[in-house]
Design a protein around this motif. Structure first.
Motif, PDB file in Angstrom:
ATOM      1  N   LEU A 120       0.827  -1.201   0.000  1.00  0.00           N
ATOM      2  CA  LEU A 120       0.000   0.000   0.000  1.00  0.00           C
ATOM      3  C   LEU A 120       0.864   1.255   0.000  1.00  0.00           C
ATOM      4  N   LEU A 125      -0.670  -1.843  -6.204  1.00  0.00           N
ATOM      5  CA  LEU A 125      -1.985  -2.441  -5.987  1.00  0.00           C
ATOM      6  C   LEU A 125      -2.040  -3.929  -6.319  1.00  0.00           C
ATOM      7  N   TRP A 128      -0.664  -5.646  -3.417  1.00  0.00           N
ATOM      8  CA  TRP A 128      -1.638  -5.538  -2.335  1.00  0.00           C
ATOM      9  C   TRP A 128      -2.735  -6.585  -2.481  1.00  0.00           C
ATOM     10  N   VAL A 167     -10.158  -2.544  -8.102  1.00  0.00           N
ATOM     11  CA  VAL A 167      -9.111  -2.087  -7.193  1.00  0.00           C
ATOM     12  C   VAL A 167      -8.441  -0.816  -7.718  1.00  0.00           C
ATOM     13  N   ARG A 168      -8.511  -0.623  -9.020  1.00  0.00           N
ATOM     14  CA  ARG A 168      -7.891   0.572  -9.606  1.00  0.00           C
ATOM     15  C   ARG A 168      -8.876   1.720  -9.746  1.00  0.00           C
ATOM     16  N   PRO A 172      -7.245   4.255  -2.551  1.00  0.00           N
ATOM     17  CA  PRO A 172      -6.330   3.218  -2.052  1.00  0.00           C
ATOM     18  C   PRO A 172      -6.946   2.519  -0.846  1.00  0.00           C
TER      19      PRO A 172
END
Lengths: 222, 222
Positions: A120, A125, A128, A167-168, A172
């Motif tokens: 993170l 990502l 992550w 996730v994108r 965050p």
DNA sequence: AAATAATTTAATGCATGCATTGACAAACGC
DNA sequence: GCGTTTGTCAATGCATGCATTAAATTATTT
């Protein structure tokens, strides 16, 4: 040689599944057996068996005279999946907490959590997401319940592509990472009820966020 | 004609599965593909595909050079299954309660409960078991979650043989029947938390009883 | 041009053949 | 007698062939 010789089915299965999960084959895509067989350099037989397995796993739909359809990513499917995970995982986590495993046994969870935090900070990502999935997988492994592990893994596979996409498209995952740390602490403390509560909130929030994004994108079906 | 033409795979699948669930093939039995193919009057190909499906469902184990093994009934497997069902069903039931379905929609559950009570009075354990399974199935159907229905159905299939055996080795399921009635009332009242609690206790008790019997019989693996 | 019918094309469902390879047994050495 | 080795047998894994039949295409009719 350590690994058993991979049969063609094993090979086709692994390759096709990876292609689907990484969305290298677009969701909704339809392909015929001969088509896939040609691409994979083998006859239809092993492809057929592979497709049957993938259908049982919920990754592919076998349409009678048309071929295999890579299942699309739909908000409704994700809702189904998250409803189930939200029932299963918190309970399982609570059982793990009550089992009072040693810190060494819980080390993989610790590692996964640290990796999430590090990734993170780096803004990585992909790393992550990998650590996140690893945390959940390891936790299920600690239950010792094979069937549970398999079911959860299967559902996670089905949700994998949606997670990659979303996730994108969101802030965050700071919050999510913090929650993991809290869950880990509850596990170490052997606090079953707390673990369950935290985990449930974790999953419910994740589901909310994911569904919000999917619906915003009007990705009723991608 | 309403039903789609049954393929040989469909036929073999239905027959084999029924034979397994009704324990017409003894748990632990191993059979080769040519053997089954001969018995079912078809070639190995459809048998092969059938076995792959049954393996994915957890009813059969495909042992590399030996054949297909009908999975035995083990106490540990039942524990796994009941742990999962105990997580899934009460939550799902709570959601159904909160959805506040109409009495008509819940009618099938009412019928199933009445059938259980009637069967119990007659001492017809087979009918009782059928109504019991029907209740649970209908309830899951009310969630509208296809994946959930499929998972629960699969687990129930796996547990089916154990239930058949144990239902005759225990006191008449008076308690269980009463609990169903209570759950139904909670559903009708739209009381989510109560439904969840009742259902959880119901499943936990059922699991306890079943496991106690299996272990008493030293059926670690039947 | 649109709708329908006839024709072609091709994917599936299944049977079959065969090479490979593990399971089992007989023969052998200790 | 018991562990090894060798040899036979047969089940699997896969390729291939073919009939069936749905889909797509073309031809035909209104």
């Amino acid at each position: 040689m350590v690994s058993a010789k991979a049969s063609r089915v094993d090979d086709a299965y692994a390759r096709l599944k990876a292609d689907i999960l990484h969305a290298r084959i677009p969701p909704g895509h339809v392909a015929t057996e001969p088509e896939i067989a040609l691409r994979m350099g083998m006859s239809r037989t092993p492809i057929r068996e592979t497709l049957i397995r993938l259908e049982a796993e919920g990754l592919v739909e076998l349409i009678p005279r048309r071929g295999a359809r890579i299942l699309p990513i739909s908000a409704s499917a994700m809702r189904e999946i998250y409803d189930i995970l939200t029932s299963l995982e918190p309970d399982a986590a609570a059982r793990v907490a009550l089992a009072r495993h040693s810190a060494e046994t819980l080390q993989p969870l610790h590692d996964a959590t640290s990796d999430m935090e590090a990734a993170l900070e780096r803004g990585d990502l992909d790393a992550w997401a990998e650590a996140d999935e690893r945390f959940h997988r390891q936790l299920m492994a600690l239950t010792g319940n094979r069937r549970l592990q398999q079911i959860v893994a299967q559902l996670n596979d089905q949700a994998h592509r949606a997670r990659i996409i979303t996730v994108r498209l969101r802030e965050p995952p700071v919050r999510s990472t913090v929650e993991h740390r809290a869950i880990l602490d509850a596990l170490l403390a052997g606090d079953g009820p707390l673990t369950r509560t935290l985990f449930r909130e974790h999953r419910e929030r994740a589901a909310q966020e994911l569904l919000a994004i999917l619906e915003n994108l009007r990705l009723t079906q991608l």
